[in-house]
Enzyme design. Structure first.
Site, PDB file in Angstrom:
ATOM      1  N   LYS A  16     -11.988   4.186   0.332  1.00  0.00           N
ATOM      2  CA  LYS A  16     -12.052   3.056   1.487  1.00  0.00           C
ATOM      3  C   LYS A  16     -11.632   3.687   2.673  1.00  0.00           C
ATOM      4  O   LYS A  16     -11.931   3.651   3.819  1.00  0.00           O
ATOM      5  CB  LYS A  16     -11.503   1.868   1.262  1.00  0.00           C
ATOM      6  N   ARG A  91      -8.528  -9.520   0.005  1.00  0.00           N
ATOM      7  CA  ARG A  91      -8.480  -9.317  -1.414  1.00  0.00           C
ATOM      8  C   ARG A  91      -8.325 -10.525  -2.372  1.00  0.00           C
ATOM      9  O   ARG A  91      -8.274 -10.549  -3.499  1.00  0.00           O
ATOM     10  CB  ARG A  91      -6.999  -8.410  -1.514  1.00  0.00           C
ATOM     11  N   ARG A 130      -3.449  12.448  -4.307  1.00  0.00           N
ATOM     12  CA  ARG A 130      -3.471  12.303  -2.861  1.00  0.00           C
ATOM     13  C   ARG A 130      -2.416  12.449  -1.927  1.00  0.00           C
ATOM     14  O   ARG A 130      -1.320  12.260  -2.478  1.00  0.00           O
ATOM     15  CB  ARG A 130      -3.706  10.721  -2.571  1.00  0.00           C
ATOM     16  N   ARG A 164       2.299   8.463  -1.451  1.00  0.00           N
ATOM     17  CA  ARG A 164       2.724   7.286  -1.282  1.00  0.00           C
ATOM     18  C   ARG A 164       3.705   6.756  -2.631  1.00  0.00           C
ATOM     19  O   ARG A 164       3.561   7.142  -3.452  1.00  0.00           O
ATOM     20  CB  ARG A 164       1.421   6.207  -1.243  1.00  0.00           C
ATOM     21  N   ARG A 175      -1.946  -2.282  -9.391  1.00  0.00           N
ATOM     22  CA  ARG A 175      -2.831  -2.256  -8.478  1.00  0.00           C
ATOM     23  C   ARG A 175      -4.232  -2.700  -9.088  1.00  0.00           C
ATOM     24  O   ARG A 175      -5.033  -3.278  -8.289  1.00  0.00           O
ATOM     25  CB  ARG A 175      -2.836  -1.161  -7.529  1.00  0.00           C
TER      26      ARG A 175
HETATM   27  P1  AP5 Z   1      -8.835   7.016  -0.291  1.00  0.00           P
HETATM   28  O1  AP5 Z   1      -9.765   7.155   0.685  1.00  0.00           O
HETATM   29  O2  AP5 Z   1      -7.328   7.008   0.124  1.00  0.00           O
HETATM   30  O3  AP5 Z   1      -8.781   5.574  -1.280  1.00  0.00           O
HETATM   31  P2  AP5 Z   1      -8.600   4.187  -0.879  1.00  0.00           P
HETATM   32  O4  AP5 Z   1      -9.874   3.263  -1.507  1.00  0.00           O
HETATM   33  O5  AP5 Z   1      -8.489   4.083   0.572  1.00  0.00           O
HETATM   34  O6  AP5 Z   1      -7.372   3.777  -1.769  1.00  0.00           O
HETATM   35  P3  AP5 Z   1      -5.949   3.052  -1.580  1.00  0.00           P
HETATM   36  O7  AP5 Z   1      -5.073   3.480  -2.705  1.00  0.00           O
HETATM   37  O8  AP5 Z   1      -5.545   3.291  -0.134  1.00  0.00           O
HETATM   38  O9  AP5 Z   1      -6.487   1.567  -1.891  1.00  0.00           O
HETATM   39  P4  AP5 Z   1      -5.488   0.498  -1.795  1.00  0.00           P
HETATM   40  O10 AP5 Z   1      -6.478  -0.747  -1.885  1.00  0.00           O
HETATM   41  O11 AP5 Z   1      -4.895   0.594  -3.276  1.00  0.00           O
HETATM   42  O12 AP5 Z   1      -4.485   0.566  -0.951  1.00  0.00           O
HETATM   43  P5  AP5 Z   1      -4.236  -0.317   0.378  1.00  0.00           P
HETATM   44  O13 AP5 Z   1      -3.402   0.656   1.378  1.00  0.00           O
HETATM   45  O14 AP5 Z   1      -5.319  -0.909   0.913  1.00  0.00           O
HETATM   46  O15 AP5 Z   1      -9.120   8.139  -1.476  1.00  0.00           O
HETATM   47  C1  AP5 Z   1      -8.023   8.360  -2.641  1.00  0.00           C
HETATM   48  C2  AP5 Z   1      -8.080   9.658  -2.727  1.00  0.00           C
HETATM   49  O16 AP5 Z   1      -9.619  10.172  -3.353  1.00  0.00           O
HETATM   50  C3  AP5 Z   1      -7.635  10.731  -1.482  1.00  0.00           C
HETATM   51  O17 AP5 Z   1      -6.876  11.919  -1.881  1.00  0.00           O
HETATM   52  C4  AP5 Z   1      -9.217  11.299  -0.959  1.00  0.00           C
HETATM   53  O18 AP5 Z   1      -9.202  12.419  -0.547  1.00  0.00           O
HETATM   54  C5  AP5 Z   1      -9.993  11.321  -2.310  1.00  0.00           C
HETATM   55  N1  AP5 Z   1     -11.194  10.933  -2.224  1.00  0.00           N
HETATM   56  C6  AP5 Z   1     -11.804   9.919  -1.340  1.00  0.00           C
HETATM   57  N2  AP5 Z   1     -13.116   9.749  -1.548  1.00  0.00           N
HETATM   58  C7  AP5 Z   1     -13.543  10.862  -2.673  1.00  0.00           C
HETATM   59  C8  AP5 Z   1     -14.839  11.215  -3.084  1.00  0.00           C
HETATM   60  N3  AP5 Z   1     -15.928  10.673  -2.855  1.00  0.00           N
HETATM   61  N4  AP5 Z   1     -14.913  12.352  -4.008  1.00  0.00           N
HETATM   62  C9  AP5 Z   1     -13.745  12.853  -4.319  1.00  0.00           C
HETATM   63  N5  AP5 Z   1     -12.435  12.594  -3.716  1.00  0.00           N
HETATM   64  C10 AP5 Z   1     -12.345  11.576  -2.784  1.00  0.00           C
HETATM   65  O19 AP5 Z   1      -2.930  -1.337  -0.157  1.00  0.00           O
HETATM   66  C11 AP5 Z   1      -1.660  -0.785  -0.594  1.00  0.00           C
HETATM   67  C12 AP5 Z   1      -0.981  -2.207  -1.144  1.00  0.00           C
HETATM   68  O20 AP5 Z   1      -0.584  -2.984   0.179  1.00  0.00           O
HETATM   69  C13 AP5 Z   1      -1.561  -3.096  -2.164  1.00  0.00           C
HETATM   70  O21 AP5 Z   1      -1.174  -2.723  -3.498  1.00  0.00           O
HETATM   71  C14 AP5 Z   1      -0.865  -4.477  -2.068  1.00  0.00           C
HETATM   72  O22 AP5 Z   1       0.510  -4.594  -2.050  1.00  0.00           O
HETATM   73  C15 AP5 Z   1      -0.700  -4.357  -0.270  1.00  0.00           C
HETATM   74  N6  AP5 Z   1      -1.898  -4.777   0.451  1.00  0.00           N
HETATM   75  C16 AP5 Z   1      -2.733  -4.265   1.364  1.00  0.00           C
HETATM   76  N7  AP5 Z   1      -3.690  -5.152   1.582  1.00  0.00           N
HETATM   77  C17 AP5 Z   1      -3.458  -6.195   1.153  1.00  0.00           C
HETATM   78  C18 AP5 Z   1      -4.134  -7.598   1.163  1.00  0.00           C
HETATM   79  N8  AP5 Z   1      -5.352  -7.799   1.918  1.00  0.00           N
HETATM   80  N9  AP5 Z   1      -3.670  -8.716   0.678  1.00  0.00           N
HETATM   81  C19 AP5 Z   1      -2.366  -8.447  -0.210  1.00  0.00           C
HETATM   82  N10 AP5 Z   1      -1.765  -7.216  -0.310  1.00  0.00           N
HETATM   83  C20 AP5 Z   1      -2.221  -6.260   0.248  1.00  0.00           C
END
Ligand code: AP5
Length: 218
Positions: A16, A91, A130, A164, A175
């Site tokens: 994402k 979410r 990552r 992270r 997660r």
């Molecule tokens: P990346 O693009 O970083 O993946 P992502 O989907 O953004 O993954 P996240 O881990 O950031 O998602 P998340 O939803 O767990 O975290 P968030 O910050 O929202 O890609 C991952 C890796 O793969 C990278 O190294 C990239 O290079 C590689 N890659 C990407 N695409 C690829 C491809 N096609 N092929 C090969 N490699 C690829 O949330 C973190 C925390 O915040 C949550 O756990 C929660 O505690 C809190 N939080 C955030 N939002 C909310 C909400 N709305 N409600 C409640 N709590 C929340």
């Protein structure tokens, strides 16, 4: 006229954030990542940051009230012509209802909810490999998108990269559980509203970018 606003939905590591940054660069869209906002809050030393840090490190979801408040602020302050990318929000069903109400208030709507499907076994490799540029947030991966050999970020030239705190096996398990228990019901919610689209998140980064472009331009 309503801008082209989209939601990118998928489990941790689905890509994402990677695709959001490409859309920001290529289409002038504005990324609203609640994960980035919450990480910003925790490093700024605010009371809210202290509250959310422990929750995030465990891999649990932060309360709806906190994240809805963060999004409300952005929707009131920003009016991007290219539209918003909601990354990691909503979410929960309560967040989805709140987003719909907030967008109504500002005369906007969601055009597409794009579900990025990736096998669970691949997510572990994605997340554990990552790293992120500490200066600009550019995302790298040890195997699929390594940091350039000269050690400088390809986007901003900085040389410090971070991993992270929640990118470990225990937090990732939570997660994933949070995704399947609390977020995946939104797939049916948006299907029923006629907004749901799918892309194969297992494809390479460029192919995923093309699949998303086909939806946005279709
Ligand atoms: P990346 O693009 O970083 O993946 P992502 O989907 O953004 O993954 P996240 O881990 O950031 O998602 P998340 O939803 O767990 O975290 P968030 O910050 O929202 O890609 C991952 C890796 O793969 C990278 O190294 C990239 O290079 C590689 N890659 C990407 N695409 C690829 C491809 N096609 N092929 C090969 N490699 C690829 O949330 C973190 C925390 O915040 C949550 O756990 C929660 O505690 C809190 N939080 C955030 N939002 C909310 C909400 N709305 N409600 C409640 N709590 C929340």
């Amino acid at each position: 006229m309503s801008a082209l606003n989209i939601i990118l939905m998928g489990p941790p590591g689905a890509g994402k954030g990677t695709q959001s940054r490409i859309l920001v660069d290529g289409r002038g869209m504005v990324q609203l990542s609640t994960g980035d906002m919450l990480r910003g809050a925790r490093t700024s030393g605010t009371e809210m940051g202290r509250v959310v840090a422990a929750v995030m490190d465990k891999g649990d979801l932060v309360t709806d009230a906190i994240v809805i408040g963060l999004i409300r602020e952005k929707l009131t302050d920003l009016h991007p012509e290219g539209g918003f990318i909601f990354d990691g929000f909503p979410r929960t069903l309560a967040q989805a209802d709140a987003l719909g109400a907030l967008l109504d208030e500002v005369g906007q709507r969601i055009a597409h909810v794009i579900e990025m499907h990736v096998d669970d076994a691949v997510l572990v490799d994605r997340v554990s490999g990552r790293s992120t540029c500490a200066a600009c947030g550019e995302v790298y991966h040890d195997q699929t998108r390594p940091i350039p050999a000269d050690g400088h970020c390809s986007n901003c030239g900085a040389t410090t990269f971070t991993r992270r705190a929640d990118d470990n096996a225990d937090a990732l398990r939570n997660r994933l559980l949070a995704y399947y228990k609390q977020t995946s019901p939104l797939i049916g919610y948006y299907y029923a509203k006629g907004m749901l689209r799918h892309v194969d998140g297992l494809a390479d980064i460029d192919t995923v970018t093309q699949s998303i472009a086909a939806i946005l331009d279709g």
